[in-house]
Write an enzyme that holds these catalytic residues in place. Structure first.
Site, PDB file in Angstrom:
ATOM      1  N   TYR A   1      39.563  11.257 -26.664  1.00  0.00           N
ATOM      2  CA  TYR A   1      38.602  10.512 -25.843  1.00  0.00           C
ATOM      3  C   TYR A   1      38.594   9.034 -26.240  1.00  0.00           C
ATOM      4  O   TYR A   1      38.618   8.148 -25.378  1.00  0.00           O
ATOM      5  CB  TYR A   1      37.222  11.130 -26.019  1.00  0.00           C
ATOM      6  CG  TYR A   1      36.091  10.449 -25.292  1.00  0.00           C
ATOM      7  CD1 TYR A   1      35.841  10.726 -23.956  1.00  0.00           C
ATOM      8  CD2 TYR A   1      35.245   9.568 -25.960  1.00  0.00           C
ATOM      9  CE1 TYR A   1      34.782  10.122 -23.286  1.00  0.00           C
ATOM     10  CE2 TYR A   1      34.181   8.968 -25.307  1.00  0.00           C
ATOM     11  CZ  TYR A   1      33.955   9.248 -23.965  1.00  0.00           C
ATOM     12  OH  TYR A   1      32.907   8.655 -23.321  1.00  0.00           O
TER      13      TYR A   1
ATOM     14  N   LYS B   1      39.472   5.796 -23.895  1.00  0.00           N
ATOM     15  CA  LYS B   1      38.544   4.688 -23.651  1.00  0.00           C
ATOM     16  C   LYS B   1      39.120   3.369 -24.175  1.00  0.00           C
ATOM     17  O   LYS B   1      38.919   2.310 -23.570  1.00  0.00           O
ATOM     18  CB  LYS B   1      37.192   4.989 -24.291  1.00  0.00           C
ATOM     19  CG  LYS B   1      36.451   6.155 -23.636  1.00  0.00           C
ATOM     20  CD  LYS B   1      36.208   5.937 -22.159  1.00  0.00           C
ATOM     21  CE  LYS B   1      35.293   6.999 -21.568  1.00  0.00           C
ATOM     22  NZ  LYS B   1      35.023   6.789 -20.132  1.00  0.00           N
TER      23      LYS B   1
END
Length: 255
Positions: free
Chosen positions: A155, A159
Site C-alpha cells: 500500500y 501511494k
C-alpha cells in the site's frame, strides 16, 4: 470556496468514510457531483441523502481497476453533465500484514485498487479536462506513501507511486491548464482503519498508540480532510500544482 459553484466534480470511493465527507463538502459548495463507488447499494443510499439536501448528484457504480469500465463510466458522466472539471481520486483499500506474510495475489489486488485504478481515471478523464481548456485533479494518497508504515508495505509503495506520478503529470499537463495536487491523510478514524487495527483489546491498544503519537492527540476524522481538497479544487489554488500536503495532525512518521 471560490469558483466551485456549478463545477462538475467526480469523486471515487464516494460511499466510504472519507469519500462521504468529501462529497458532503462539495454538495455544500454547490457543485454538480459524480459520486462513484464499487458498492452500488451503499452509493445509491448515500446519493439519496445528498439529493435530499438539494445536491445535483449522478451515482455511478463501477470498478476502477477495469479500464474499460472506467472509460464507460466517464462517458456516462460527460453525457449527463456535459463535462468534467475536477477529478478526486479517493478510492483505496488495504489489509494490514507484514510484507513477508503476504502473497502475490494480495499484492495484485492492492496495486490494482490503489495505483492502477487512479491511472485508469487519469487516462480517461484528462482528455476531457484538456478539451475543456483546463481542470483540477486531486489525488488522495497517504502519509504511508511519504514515510512508510509497518504492515502496509505494498500500500505504501502504491501511494508513494501515486505521489511521484502526480508530480510528473502536473509537469506534463501544466501547459494544458491542468493542476494536479496530492492530499496525504494520516491515520483517520474510518471503518477501514478499524478493520486495519483489528477488534478487541489488541486493536484498541494500537488505536490508542496512534493517538498518542499525533501531536494534536487525536486521530483524524473524515471531516478533517475535505477542506484541503476543496481548496485545491477551487480557483484560490489556480497557481498551485505538483504539491503534496499532509493532513495528519502533525504526525510525520507512523508504523
Amino acid at each position: 470556496m471560490k469558483g466551485l459553484k456549478e463545477r462538475v466534480v467526480l469523486v471515487t470511493g464516494a460511499a466510504g468514510g472519507i469519500g462521504r465527507a468529501i462529497c458532503n463538502r462539495f454538495v455544500e459548495e454547490g457543485v454538480k457531483l459524480v459520486a462513484a463507488d464499487l458498492n452500488d447499494a451503499s452509493l445509491c443510499e448515500f446519493v439519496g441523502e445528498l439529493r435530499g439536501r438539494g445536491g445535483d448528484v449522478l451515482p455511478l457504480a463501477f470498478d476502477i481497476t477495469s479500464y474499460e469500465d472506467v472509460v464507460s463510466a466517464i462517458g456516462k458522466a460527460v453525457d449527463h453533465f456535459g463535462k468534467i472539471d475536477i477529478l478526486v481520486n479517493n478510492a483505496g483499500w488495504d489489509i494490514a500484514k507484514p510484507f513477508l506474510d503476504t502473497e502475490p495475489e494480495l499484492w495484485d489486488k492492492i496495486i490494482a485498487i490503489n495505483l492502477r485504478g487512479p491511472l485508469n481515471l487519469h487516462k480517461a478523464v484528462l482528455p476531457h479536462l484538456i478539451a475543456a481548456g483546463g481542470g483540477k485533479v486531486i489525488n488522495i494518497a497517504s502519509d504511508a506513501g511519504r514515510v512508510g508504515s509497518s504492515g502496509e508495505s505494498v500500500y505504501s509503495a502504491c501511494k508513494g507511486g501515486l505521489i511521484a506520478f502526480s508530480k510528473t503529470v502536473a509537469r506534463e499537463c501544466a501547459r494544458d491548464n491542468i493542476r494536479v495536487n496530492v492530499v496525504c491523510p494520516g491515520p483517520t478514524d474510518t471503518a477501514l482503519l478499524r478493520s486495519f487495527v483489528g477488534e478487541g483489546e489488541y486493536g484498541q491498544k494500537i488505536y490508542d498508540k496512534l493517538q498518542k503519537a499525533i501531536p494534536l492527540k487525536r486521530l483524524g476524522q473524515p471531516d478533517d480532510i475535505p477542506g484541503m481538497i476543496a481548496f485545491f479544487a477551487s480557483s484560490d489554488a489556480d497557481f498551485i500544482t505538483g504539491q503534496v500536503i499532509s493532513v495528519s495532525g502533525g504526525l510525520t512518521m507512523h508504523g
